[in-house]
Write a protein that holds these residues in place. Structure first.
Motif, PDB file in Angstrom:
ATOM      1  N   UNK A  95       4.847  30.215  14.003  1.00 26.09           N
ATOM      2  CA  UNK A  95       5.686  29.617  15.050  1.00 26.09           C
ATOM      3  C   UNK A  95       6.341  28.305  14.637  1.00 26.09           C
ATOM      4  N   UNK A  96       6.741  28.208  13.379  1.00 28.24           N
ATOM      5  CA  UNK A  96       7.483  27.046  12.910  1.00 28.24           C
ATOM      6  C   UNK A  96       8.665  27.537  12.084  1.00 28.24           C
ATOM      7  N   UNK A  97       9.854  27.044  12.293  1.00 27.60           N
ATOM      8  CA  UNK A  97      10.253  25.941  13.170  1.00 27.60           C
ATOM      9  C   UNK A  97      10.473  26.336  14.632  1.00 27.60           C
ATOM     10  N   UNK A  98      10.255  27.614  14.933  1.00 33.42           N
ATOM     11  CA  UNK A  98      10.361  28.055  16.323  1.00 33.42           C
ATOM     12  C   UNK A  98       9.456  29.266  16.518  1.00 33.42           C
ATOM     13  N   UNK A  99       9.155  29.612  17.758  1.00 32.44           N
ATOM     14  CA  UNK A  99       8.261  30.746  18.016  1.00 32.44           C
ATOM     15  C   UNK A  99       8.746  32.034  17.337  1.00 32.44           C
ATOM     16  N   UNK A 100       7.793  32.746  16.754  1.00 33.03           N
ATOM     17  CA  UNK A 100       8.092  34.014  16.102  1.00 33.03           C
ATOM     18  C   UNK A 100       8.371  33.912  14.609  1.00 33.03           C
ATOM     19  N   UNK A 101       8.573  32.710  14.101  1.00 27.25           N
ATOM     20  CA  UNK A 101       8.839  32.514  12.671  1.00 27.25           C
ATOM     21  C   UNK A 101       7.531  32.134  11.977  1.00 27.25           C
ATOM     22  N   UNK A 102       7.235  32.799  10.858  1.00 30.81           N
ATOM     23  CA  UNK A 102       6.074  32.457  10.044  1.00 30.81           C
ATOM     24  C   UNK A 102       6.570  31.669   8.835  1.00 30.81           C
ATOM     25  N   UNK A 103       6.342  30.370   8.846  1.00 30.26           N
ATOM     26  CA  UNK A 103       6.806  29.463   7.799  1.00 30.26           C
ATOM     27  C   UNK A 103       5.826  29.486   6.635  1.00 30.26           C
ATOM     28  N   UNK A 104       6.345  29.521   5.425  1.00 23.51           N
ATOM     29  CA  UNK A 104       5.512  29.445   4.226  1.00 23.51           C
ATOM     30  C   UNK A 104       5.588  28.016   3.706  1.00 23.51           C
ATOM     31  N   UNK A 105       4.464  27.302   3.776  1.00 26.04           N
ATOM     32  CA  UNK A 105       4.401  25.894   3.395  1.00 26.04           C
ATOM     33  C   UNK A 105       3.872  25.767   1.974  1.00 26.04           C
ATOM     34  N   UNK A 106       4.735  25.295   1.081  1.00 27.79           N
ATOM     35  CA  UNK A 106       4.342  25.113  -0.309  1.00 27.79           C
ATOM     36  C   UNK A 106       3.716  23.746  -0.581  1.00 27.79           C
ATOM     37  N   UNK A 107       3.588  22.913   0.442  1.00 25.34           N
ATOM     38  CA  UNK A 107       3.020  21.568   0.254  1.00 25.34           C
ATOM     39  C   UNK A 107       1.669  21.584  -0.450  1.00 25.34           C
ATOM     40  N   UNK A 108       0.722  22.453  -0.056  1.00 21.79           N
ATOM     41  CA  UNK A 108      -0.563  22.469  -0.778  1.00 21.79           C
ATOM     42  C   UNK A 108      -0.406  22.835  -2.254  1.00 21.79           C
ATOM     43  N   UNK A 109       0.533  23.704  -2.566  1.00 23.89           N
ATOM     44  CA  UNK A 109       0.800  24.075  -3.953  1.00 23.89           C
ATOM     45  C   UNK A 109       1.360  22.886  -4.724  1.00 23.89           C
ATOM     46  N   UNK A 110       2.336  22.198  -4.146  1.00 20.24           N
ATOM     47  CA  UNK A 110       2.928  21.046  -4.818  1.00 20.24           C
ATOM     48  C   UNK A 110       1.899  19.934  -5.040  1.00 20.24           C
ATOM     49  N   UNK A 111       0.930  19.813  -4.139  1.00 19.58           N
ATOM     50  CA  UNK A 111      -0.066  18.743  -4.232  1.00 19.58           C
ATOM     51  C   UNK A 111      -1.162  19.028  -5.256  1.00 19.58           C
ATOM     52  N   UNK A 112      -1.270  20.257  -5.703  1.00 21.75           N
ATOM     53  CA  UNK A 112      -2.294  20.633  -6.666  1.00 21.75           C
ATOM     54  C   UNK A 112      -1.668  20.669  -8.063  1.00 21.75           C
ATOM     55  N   UNK A 113      -2.071  19.746  -8.912  1.00 21.16           N
ATOM     56  CA  UNK A 113      -1.451  19.608 -10.231  1.00 21.16           C
ATOM     57  C   UNK A 113      -1.512  20.899 -11.035  1.00 21.16           C
ATOM     58  N   UNK A 114      -2.661  21.555 -11.050  1.00 22.70           N
ATOM     59  CA  UNK A 114      -2.797  22.792 -11.810  1.00 22.70           C
ATOM     60  C   UNK A 114      -1.944  23.915 -11.245  1.00 22.70           C
ATOM     61  N   UNK A 115      -1.902  23.999  -9.928  1.00 22.52           N
ATOM     62  CA  UNK A 115      -1.092  25.030  -9.283  1.00 22.52           C
ATOM     63  C   UNK A 115       0.389  24.804  -9.513  1.00 22.52           C
ATOM     64  N   UNK A 116       0.821  23.557  -9.366  1.00 18.49           N
ATOM     65  CA  UNK A 116       2.237  23.230  -9.566  1.00 18.49           C
ATOM     66  C   UNK A 116       2.640  23.502 -11.008  1.00 18.49           C
ATOM     67  N   UNK A 117       1.752  23.173 -11.932  1.00 20.62           N
ATOM     68  CA  UNK A 117       2.033  23.423 -13.345  1.00 20.62           C
ATOM     69  C   UNK A 117       2.158  24.917 -13.615  1.00 20.62           C
TER      70      UNK A 117
END
Length: 180
Positions: free
Chosen positions: A23-45
């Protein structure tokens, strides 16, 4: 205390760091947040190296789509020794070479190309985080081709297959690290 970062992570484990936000940015939308990936050095690499491997070896320049595409294109550009052109939202550029409006799954948007950056004949690879309906990437390709550049391919971290974005890009080389 900060958790110890891994120097290297397997690609699948890295992609598993992407969070689903309903429900982001509006109801019914499933947003994929890459923030945790970007914050993990090994994952981002791991993702940076995997994306770099998808870019056409003959590319002269990378186009990063605002905003998460900027991070990806910059990292891949650094690893491949390529420059990056930033495809922006309206009102962010002092000089605009072109502008394209397109449809999203939840509205409309516009992207702009900075003036004087892309040269006619340059081979440009497009990078973004998620391929959904394909509108953003298709608009980016149009901007680049209107500037007489050649789009060599599109590389994304994640493709939402059910939304049909690849069909909007028919005839283009599209590489996704994960298809959902």
């Amino acid at each position: 205390m900060f958790r110890e970062s891994r120097k290297y992570m397997e690609l699948d484990k890295a992609l598993d760091l992407i969070a689903d936000v309903p429900d982001f940015p509006e109801p019914g939308v499933l947003f994929r947040d890459l923030s945790p990936l970007f914050a993990d050095a090994g994952g981002f690499k791991a993702v940076t190296h995997a994306l770099a491997d998808t870019v056409d070896p003959d590319a002269d320049l990378l186009a990063g789509v605002e905003a998460r595409g900027f991070l990806l294109a910059a990292a891949v550009g650094y690893s491949r020794g390529l420059g990056v052109v930033l495809i922006r939202k309206p009102g962010k550029l002092p000089r605009v070479a072109g502008r394209v409006e397109y449809t999203l799954e939840y509205g409309t948007a516009t992207v702009e190309l900075p003036e004087g950056i892309v040269e006619a004949g340059q081979r440009v690879a497009v990078l973004d985080d998620v391929l959904a309906t394909g509108g953003t990437v298709a608009a980016t390709c149009k901007l680049l081709e209107d500037a007489k550049a050649q789009v060599t391919g599109v590389s994304v971290v994640m493709e939402l297959g059910a939304l049909g974005g690849r069909s909007v890009l028919e005839g283009r080389r599209v590489e996704a690290l994960r298809v959902c």
